[in-house]
Design an enzyme around this catalytic site. Structure first.
Site, PDB file in Angstrom:
ATOM      1  N   ASN A 165     101.922  70.282  83.484  1.00 44.75           N
ATOM      2  CA  ASN A 165     102.411  68.942  83.158  1.00 44.75           C
ATOM      3  C   ASN A 165     102.159  68.581  81.694  1.00 44.75           C
ATOM      4  OD1 ASN A 165      99.695  68.460  83.059  1.00 44.75           O
ATOM      5  ND2 ASN A 165      99.640  66.936  84.709  1.00 44.75           N
TER       6      ASN A 165
ATOM      7  N   SER B 180      99.572  67.887  80.163  1.00 45.31           N
ATOM      8  CA  SER B 180      98.620  66.798  79.918  1.00 45.31           C
ATOM      9  C   SER B 180      97.559  67.211  78.911  1.00 45.31           C
ATOM     10  CB  SER B 180      97.950  66.364  81.234  1.00 45.31           C
ATOM     11  OG  SER B 180      97.289  67.452  81.840  1.00 45.31           O
TER      12      SER B 180
ATOM     13  N   TYR C   9      83.385  66.494  87.196  1.00 49.33           N
ATOM     14  CA  TYR C   9      84.151  67.712  86.924  1.00 49.33           C
ATOM     15  C   TYR C   9      83.589  68.877  87.743  1.00 49.33           C
ATOM     16  CZ  TYR C   9      85.414  72.124  84.841  1.00 49.33           C
ATOM     17  OH  TYR C   9      85.807  73.435  84.685  1.00 49.33           O
TER      18      TYR C   9
ATOM     19  N   ARG D 168      73.730  80.213  76.105  1.00 47.30           N
ATOM     20  CA  ARG D 168      74.856  80.340  77.029  1.00 47.30           C
ATOM     21  C   ARG D 168      75.427  81.749  76.993  1.00 47.30           C
ATOM     22  NH1 ARG D 168      72.913  76.286  78.025  1.00 47.30           N
ATOM     23  NH2 ARG D 168      73.783  74.208  78.333  1.00 47.30           N
TER      24      ARG D 168
ATOM     25  N   GLY E 176      97.948  76.082  79.029  1.00 50.31           N
ATOM     26  CA  GLY E 176      96.622  75.765  78.481  1.00 50.31           C
ATOM     27  C   GLY E 176      95.964  76.960  77.824  1.00 50.31           C
TER      28      GLY E 176
ATOM     29  N   LYS F 157      89.168  69.240  82.538  1.00 51.72           N
ATOM     30  CA  LYS F 157      87.908  69.973  82.365  1.00 51.72           C
ATOM     31  C   LYS F 157      86.881  69.297  81.464  1.00 51.72           C
ATOM     32  CE  LYS F 157      89.498  72.571  78.374  1.00 51.72           C
ATOM     33  NZ  LYS F 157      89.494  73.788  77.599  1.00 51.72           N
TER      34      LYS F 157
ATOM     35  N   TYR G 141      83.705  81.065  85.854  1.00 48.34           N
ATOM     36  CA  TYR G 141      83.633  81.396  84.430  1.00 48.34           C
ATOM     37  C   TYR G 141      82.326  80.869  83.843  1.00 48.34           C
ATOM     38  CZ  TYR G 141      88.811  81.014  84.931  1.00 48.34           C
ATOM     39  OH  TYR G 141      90.129  81.075  85.320  1.00 48.34           O
TER      40      TYR G 141
ATOM     41  N   ARG H 246      71.628  66.774  74.722  1.00 46.74           N
ATOM     42  CA  ARG H 246      72.772  66.107  75.361  1.00 46.74           C
ATOM     43  C   ARG H 246      72.464  65.976  76.852  1.00 46.74           C
ATOM     44  NH1 ARG H 246      78.555  69.143  74.803  1.00 46.74           N
ATOM     45  NH2 ARG H 246      77.462  70.673  76.078  1.00 46.74           N
TER      46      ARG H 246
ATOM     47  N   SER I 297      83.823  77.652  88.042  1.00 49.58           N
ATOM     48  CA  SER I 297      82.944  77.524  86.869  1.00 49.58           C
ATOM     49  C   SER I 297      81.495  77.747  87.270  1.00 49.58           C
ATOM     50  CB  SER I 297      83.110  76.105  86.313  1.00 49.58           C
ATOM     51  OG  SER I 297      82.102  75.833  85.368  1.00 49.58           O
TER      52      SER I 297
ATOM     53  N   LYS J 122      85.058  71.100  91.138  1.00 48.36           N
ATOM     54  CA  LYS J 122      85.187  72.561  91.271  1.00 48.36           C
ATOM     55  C   LYS J 122      84.512  73.023  92.560  1.00 48.36           C
ATOM     56  CE  LYS J 122      87.520  73.592  87.624  1.00 48.36           C
ATOM     57  NZ  LYS J 122      88.859  74.160  87.751  1.00 48.36           N
TER      58      LYS J 122
HETATM   59  P1  NAD Z   1      93.206  73.654  79.458  1.00 47.23           P
HETATM   60  O1  NAD Z   1      93.070  72.184  79.545  1.00 47.23           O
HETATM   61  O2  NAD Z   1      93.494  74.272  78.145  1.00 47.23           O
HETATM   62  O3  NAD Z   1      94.315  74.162  80.491  1.00 47.23           O
HETATM   63  C1  NAD Z   1      94.576  73.514  81.707  1.00 47.23           C
HETATM   64  C2  NAD Z   1      96.088  73.321  81.787  1.00 47.23           C
HETATM   65  O4  NAD Z   1      96.394  72.680  83.027  1.00 47.23           O
HETATM   66  C3  NAD Z   1      96.645  72.432  80.683  1.00 47.23           C
HETATM   67  O5  NAD Z   1      97.756  73.069  80.105  1.00 47.23           O
HETATM   68  C4  NAD Z   1      97.052  71.145  81.396  1.00 47.23           C
HETATM   69  O6  NAD Z   1      98.155  70.522  80.789  1.00 47.23           O
HETATM   70  C5  NAD Z   1      97.354  71.668  82.789  1.00 47.23           C
HETATM   71  N1  NAD Z   1      97.191  70.689  83.861  1.00 47.23           N
HETATM   72  C6  NAD Z   1      96.127  69.897  84.110  1.00 47.23           C
HETATM   73  N2  NAD Z   1      96.337  69.157  85.220  1.00 47.23           N
HETATM   74  C7  NAD Z   1      97.564  69.513  85.683  1.00 47.23           C
HETATM   75  C8  NAD Z   1      98.337  69.103  86.782  1.00 47.23           C
HETATM   76  N3  NAD Z   1      97.917  68.163  87.638  1.00 47.23           N
HETATM   77  N4  NAD Z   1      99.556  69.663  86.960  1.00 47.23           N
HETATM   78  C9  NAD Z   1     100.022  70.611  86.109  1.00 47.23           C
HETATM   79  N5  NAD Z   1      99.322  71.029  85.041  1.00 47.23           N
HETATM   80  C10 NAD Z   1      98.105  70.494  84.825  1.00 47.23           C
HETATM   81  O7  NAD Z   1      91.878  74.286  80.090  1.00 47.23           O
HETATM   82  P2  NAD Z   1      91.392  75.799  80.113  1.00 47.23           P
HETATM   83  O8  NAD Z   1      90.174  75.904  79.259  1.00 47.23           O
HETATM   84  O9  NAD Z   1      92.525  76.704  79.899  1.00 47.23           O
HETATM   85  O10 NAD Z   1      90.873  75.876  81.608  1.00 47.23           O
HETATM   86  C11 NAD Z   1      91.693  76.404  82.644  1.00 47.23           C
HETATM   87  C12 NAD Z   1      90.948  76.263  83.950  1.00 47.23           C
HETATM   88  O11 NAD Z   1      89.707  76.958  83.874  1.00 47.23           O
HETATM   89  C13 NAD Z   1      90.619  74.817  84.329  1.00 47.23           C
HETATM   90  O12 NAD Z   1      90.768  74.670  85.719  1.00 47.23           O
HETATM   91  C14 NAD Z   1      89.157  74.696  83.940  1.00 47.23           C
HETATM   92  O13 NAD Z   1      88.479  73.747  84.709  1.00 47.23           O
HETATM   93  C15 NAD Z   1      88.651  76.097  84.248  1.00 47.23           C
HETATM   94  N6  NAD Z   1      87.456  76.442  83.481  1.00 47.23           N
HETATM   95  C16 NAD Z   1      87.482  76.350  82.133  1.00 47.23           C
HETATM   96  C17 NAD Z   1      86.334  76.655  81.409  1.00 47.23           C
HETATM   97  C18 NAD Z   1      86.322  76.521  79.904  1.00 47.23           C
HETATM   98  O14 NAD Z   1      85.243  76.459  79.334  1.00 47.23           O
HETATM   99  N7  NAD Z   1      87.457  76.500  79.226  1.00 47.23           N
HETATM  100  C19 NAD Z   1      85.179  77.073  82.060  1.00 47.23           C
HETATM  101  C20 NAD Z   1      85.203  77.157  83.455  1.00 47.23           C
HETATM  102  C21 NAD Z   1      86.356  76.841  84.163  1.00 47.23           C
HETATM  103  C1  WQD Z   2      77.301  75.171  74.633  1.00 47.31           C
HETATM  104  C2  WQD Z   2      75.967  74.953  73.967  1.00 47.31           C
HETATM  105  C3  WQD Z   2      75.256  72.650  73.976  1.00 47.31           C
HETATM  106  C4  WQD Z   2      78.472  71.164  71.411  1.00 47.31           C
HETATM  107  C5  WQD Z   2      80.815  73.509  79.266  1.00 47.31           C
HETATM  108  C6  WQD Z   2      80.943  72.882  80.630  1.00 47.31           C
HETATM  109  C7  WQD Z   2      81.003  73.954  81.669  1.00 47.31           C
HETATM  110  C8  WQD Z   2      82.089  74.980  81.346  1.00 47.31           C
HETATM  111  C9  WQD Z   2      81.977  75.498  79.954  1.00 47.31           C
HETATM  112  C10 WQD Z   2      84.109  74.339  82.420  1.00 47.31           C
HETATM  113  C11 WQD Z   2      75.048  73.981  74.725  1.00 47.31           C
HETATM  114  C12 WQD Z   2      75.513  73.132  72.558  1.00 47.31           C
HETATM  115  C13 WQD Z   2      77.644  71.978  72.173  1.00 47.31           C
HETATM  116  C14 WQD Z   2      77.984  70.588  70.213  1.00 47.31           C
HETATM  117  C15 WQD Z   2      75.877  71.702  70.597  1.00 47.31           C
HETATM  118  N1  WQD Z   2      83.392  74.386  81.403  1.00 47.31           N
HETATM  119  N2  WQD Z   2      76.366  72.244  71.760  1.00 47.31           N
HETATM  120  N3  WQD Z   2      76.693  70.887  69.860  1.00 47.31           N
HETATM  121  O1  WQD Z   2      78.061  72.671  78.070  1.00 47.31           O
HETATM  122  O2  WQD Z   2      77.564  75.167  78.212  1.00 47.31           O
HETATM  123  O3  WQD Z   2      79.610  74.265  79.220  1.00 47.31           O
HETATM  124  O4  WQD Z   2      81.911  74.394  79.040  1.00 47.31           O
HETATM  125  O5  WQD Z   2      83.858  74.653  83.521  1.00 47.31           O
HETATM  126  O6  WQD Z   2      81.228  73.323  82.880  1.00 47.31           O
HETATM  127  O7  WQD Z   2      79.831  72.041  80.857  1.00 47.31           O
HETATM  128  O8  WQD Z   2      79.455  74.355  76.780  1.00 47.31           O
HETATM  129  O9  WQD Z   2      80.315  74.587  74.492  1.00 47.31           O
HETATM  130  O10 WQD Z   2      79.732  72.283  75.381  1.00 47.31           O
HETATM  131  O11 WQD Z   2      77.895  73.891  74.899  1.00 47.31           O
HETATM  132  O12 WQD Z   2      74.713  71.942  70.232  1.00 47.31           O
HETATM  133  O13 WQD Z   2      78.673  69.847  69.520  1.00 47.31           O
HETATM  134  O14 WQD Z   2      76.186  74.351  72.687  1.00 47.31           O
HETATM  135  O15 WQD Z   2      74.149  71.804  74.029  1.00 47.31           O
HETATM  136  O16 WQD Z   2      73.732  74.435  74.564  1.00 47.31           O
HETATM  137  P1  WQD Z   2      78.546  74.036  78.079  1.00 47.31           P
HETATM  138  P2  WQD Z   2      79.435  73.732  75.347  1.00 47.31           P
END
Ligand code: NAD
Ligand code: WQD
Length: 346
Positions: free
Chosen positions: A35, A37, A152, A240, A13, A87, A186, A301, A127, A156
């Site tokens: 996987n 996905s 979601y 943010r 990912g 996510k 994060y 939103r 998160s 977490k």
């Molecule tokens: P991503 O979807 O790009 O990566 C997640 C990976 O996990 C994918 O490759 C997916 O195929 C794999 N996966 C999901 N379920 C699985 C399962 N049951 N078995 C095996 N593989 C599986 O997401 P990302 O942005 O790289 O996020 C990574 C982690 O960080 C996630 O747990 C996400 O919740 C967390 N996180 C992400 C953010 C963000 O904004 N990107 C913020 C906070 C936390």
């Molecule tokens: C950022 C800002 C929106 C899209 C999410 C998850 C959080 C974490 C990180 C995993 C906000 C605005 C967005 C658009 C917009 N993920 N926005 N137009 O919501 O802060 O966090 O990702 O853990 O759990 O909720 O991130 O990038 O969606 O939004 O105006 O089309 O941009 O309102 O102020 P968010 P985001």
């Protein structure tokens, strides 16, 4: 240089692939379980290209106990970086079972197998969403984990609870192999590897701001909807704490080093400690890429908060980590990836 073996769940990912690069460049051996996905195997081919090293990839689900056991049997795993998870906030509201099954049950299976193989070190991708909606904009780790607004975020928080309970159970027994757990919360990870070879490749229409803005800039989407222009923030739009994905994964390497001296379960924020508004992001994107971003301010939103950012001091003090990259780095690296790969890994 370390030669320890790290199991990276979700390594194909967005964040996991960047973690693989940093781990391999630091000398670790990497085994990925994913996987696919929400990812493509091409990301791992690119990781190998960047590092000129190979990794082991197992295409399997973390809910598959046998597949996990086979990995732990075949490899002497030192620690697990647990990125695998679903996510998408909106999807989680529509399909909560899928999210709890994947994120919570998946982690239960993983920790059960780890325990069976006496592997006690895990770093979990949590998160800032676990803080819910506290009465402050600057989040410290001692805020209660409470009130996540969607399945979601709740998944977490539940996983955090499970991992804290594992550490708590150790403190009640005289185990010789106590858990060493770090929860990394994060904020908003963005950006891409400086090579432009790996980056975020969302399926379908992106939910998050930066992938949406990038796709408007590259001509794939017509107009960005800015969700809310009447928040009590600097310019009325949401604020943010954006963090470069490479800074974020470097925080994981520092956490891995810190695990040696960790006992029990500790949580750290990974953020820059500074917020930017949506309009500030759009302005910076235009300045850096030369692309005008067509946008319109629309309704807020549901579930969004006006403003928050990390207090990153604890991570500095205890993990010796802080962000190094600027907003300009985050945007220029995003743009290098997006413009070179307008259709992601396809
Ligand atoms: P991503 O979807 O790009 O990566 C997640 C990976 O996990 C994918 O490759 C997916 O195929 C794999 N996966 C999901 N379920 C699985 C399962 N049951 N078995 C095996 N593989 C599986 O997401 P990302 O942005 O790289 O996020 C990574 C982690 O960080 C996630 O747990 C996400 O919740 C967390 N996180 C992400 C953010 C963000 O904004 N990107 C913020 C906070 C936390
Ligand atoms: C950022 C800002 C929106 C899209 C999410 C998850 C959080 C974490 C990180 C995993 C906000 C605005 C967005 C658009 C917009 N993920 N926005 N137009 O919501 O802060 O966090 O990702 O853990 O759990 O909720 O991130 O990038 O969606 O939004 O105006 O089309 O941009 O309102 O102020 P968010 P985001």
């Amino acid at each position: 240089m370390s030669t320890e073996k790290i199991l990276v769940t979700g390594g194909a990912g967005y964040i996991g692939s960047h973690a693989c690069v940093e781990l391999m460049q630091a000398g670790y051996d990497v085994i990925v379980i994913d996987n696919l996905s929400n990812s493509k195997p091409e990301s791992l081919a690119r990781v190998e290209k960047i590092t000129s090293k190979s990794l082991v990839f197992v295409e399997a689900d973390i809910c598959d106990k046998q597949a996990l056991s086979d990995i732990f049997s075949a490899h002497d795993i030192y620690a697990v970086m647990h990125f695998a998870g679903l996510k998408a906030v909106g999807e989680s509201c529509l399909q909560p079972i899928k999210y709890y099954q994947n994120n919570v049950y998946g982690t239960l299976v993983l920790t059960e197998v780890m325990q069976a193989f006496a592997v006690n070190k895990i770093i979990f991708s949590s998160s800032a969403t676990v803080y819910g909606e506290p009465d402050t904009v600057k989040y410290t780790e001692d805020l209660p984990v409470f009130g996540a607004t969607n399945p979601y975020g709740k998944s977490k928080a539940m996983v955090e609870d499970i991992l804290k309970d594992l550490a708590q159970a150790d403190s009640l027994s005289n185990t010789e192999n106590p858990w060493k757990i770090i929860l990394l919360r994060y904020f908003n990870p963005i950006g891409a590897h400086i090579s432009g070879l790996i980056g975020e490749d969302p399926n379908g229409i992106p939910n998050n701001l930066i992938p949406y803005v990038s796709q408007v800039a590259v001509g794939k989407l017509e107009q960005l909807s800015v969700f809310g222009g009447d928040y009590p923030t600097i310019d009325g739009t949401g604020v943010r704490d954006y963090i470069h994905v490479v800074d974020l994964v470097k925080g994981h390497l520092n956490a891995l080093a810190a695990l040696k001296n960790t006992s029990g379960c500790k949580a750290y924020n990974l953020g820059a400690g500074k917020g930017y508004s949506v309009l500030e992001i759009i302005t910076a994107f235009t300045r850096i890429t030369g692309k005008d971003i067509n946008y319109k301010i629309v309704e807020r939103r549901t579930g969004d908060i006006a403003e928050y950012y990390a207090d990153p001091d604890l991570a500095l003090r205890e993990l010796n980590w802080q962000t190094e990259k600027s907003l300009d780095d985050m945007i220029s690296d995003t743009w290098r990836w997006q413009s070179a790969n307008p259709n992601g890994y396809e």
